[in-house]
Scaffold this motif. Structure first.
Motif, short mmCIF file in Angstrom:
data_model
loop_
_atom_site.label_atom_id
_atom_site.label_comp_id
_atom_site.label_asym_id
_atom_site.label_seq_id
_atom_site.Cartn_x
_atom_site.Cartn_y
_atom_site.Cartn_z
N GLU A 131 0.81 -1.21 0.00
CA GLU A 131 0.00 0.00 0.00
C GLU A 131 0.85 1.27 0.00
O GLU A 131 0.33 2.36 -0.17
CB GLU A 131 -0.92 0.02 1.23
N GLY A 132 2.15 1.12 0.21
CA GLY A 132 3.05 2.27 0.15
C GLY A 132 3.52 2.80 1.48
O GLY A 132 4.27 3.76 1.53
N ALA A 149 4.08 10.28 -7.10
CA ALA A 149 4.78 9.24 -7.87
C ALA A 149 4.77 7.91 -7.12
O ALA A 149 4.54 6.86 -7.71
CB ALA A 149 6.22 9.68 -8.15
N TRP A 150 4.99 7.99 -5.81
CA TRP A 150 4.99 6.77 -4.99
C TRP A 150 3.59 6.14 -4.98
O TRP A 150 3.44 4.94 -5.14
CB TRP A 150 5.46 7.10 -3.58
N GLN A 151 2.57 6.97 -4.80
CA GLN A 151 1.20 6.47 -4.79
C GLN A 151 0.84 5.82 -6.12
O GLN A 151 0.23 4.75 -6.15
CB GLN A 151 0.22 7.61 -4.48
N THR A 162 2.61 2.39 -6.35
CA THR A 162 2.03 1.35 -5.50
C THR A 162 0.62 0.96 -5.95
O THR A 162 0.21 -0.17 -5.75
CB THR A 162 2.00 1.78 -4.02
N THR A 163 -0.07 1.87 -6.56
CA THR A 163 -1.42 1.58 -7.06
C THR A 163 -1.38 0.73 -8.33
O THR A 163 -2.14 -0.20 -8.49
CB THR A 163 -2.19 2.88 -7.34
N THR A 164 -0.44 1.08 -9.23
CA THR A 164 -0.38 0.40 -10.53
C THR A 164 0.60 -0.76 -10.58
O THR A 164 0.57 -1.56 -11.50
CB THR A 164 0.01 1.41 -11.63
N GLY A 165 1.50 -0.82 -9.59
CA GLY A 165 2.51 -1.87 -9.60
C GLY A 165 3.64 -1.61 -10.58
O GLY A 165 4.40 -2.52 -10.91
N THR A 166 3.76 -0.38 -11.03
CA THR A 166 4.82 -0.02 -11.96
C THR A 166 6.05 0.49 -11.23
O THR A 166 5.96 0.99 -10.11
CB THR A 166 4.34 1.07 -12.94
N GLU A 167 7.19 0.35 -11.88
CA GLU A 167 8.42 0.89 -11.33
C GLU A 167 8.49 2.38 -11.62
O GLU A 167 7.85 2.88 -12.54
CB GLU A 167 9.62 0.21 -11.98
#
Length: 88
Positions: free
Chosen positions: A30-31, A71-73, A76-81
Motif C-alpha cells: 500500500e506504500g 509518484a509513490w502512490q 504502489t497503485t499500478t505496480g509499476t516501477e
C-alpha cells in the motif's frame, strides 16, 4: 515453522541493510514504510519511528514532497516501477 523461517529471513535482510553505507527502507504494497535502516536515521536525524507509515514524506523538501508522494502512490497503485530524485 514458516513463521520462524519468515522471521529469520527478515532478520537476515535487516542485518544486510544495516551493514550498507546507504539509506535502505522497505514499504508495504500500500506504500507505507515498514523498515528504515540506521544509515537513514543518521542521515535524516529523525528516529526510525518518524519514518514509518507515510511519515517519510515529511522528510522530503517541501517543493518536492507532493511530486514524490504522487509518484509513490501511482507506483504502489499500478505496480509499476519508477525513478525519482528529490531533496531531503
Amino acid at each position: 515453522m514458516q513463521e520462524l523461517i519468515d522471521d529469520l529471513d527478515r532478520q537476515y535482510a535487516e542485518m544486510i541493510a544495516e551493514s550498507l553505507p546507504h539509506i535502505v527502507w522497505t514499504a508495504s504494497p500500500e506504500g507505507a514504510t515498514t523498515y528504515f535502516n540506521q544509515q537513514g536515521t543518521d542521515y535524516t536525524g529523525c528516529p526510525r519511528e518518524t519514518n514509518y507509515e507515510w511519515n517519510w514524506v515529511t522528510l522530503v523538501h517541501p517543493e518536492d514532497a507532493e511530486r514524490a508522494a504522487r509518484a509513490w502512490q501511482h507506483a504502489t497503485t499500478t505496480g509499476t516501477e519508477y525513478f525519482l530524485e528529490y531533496r531531503i
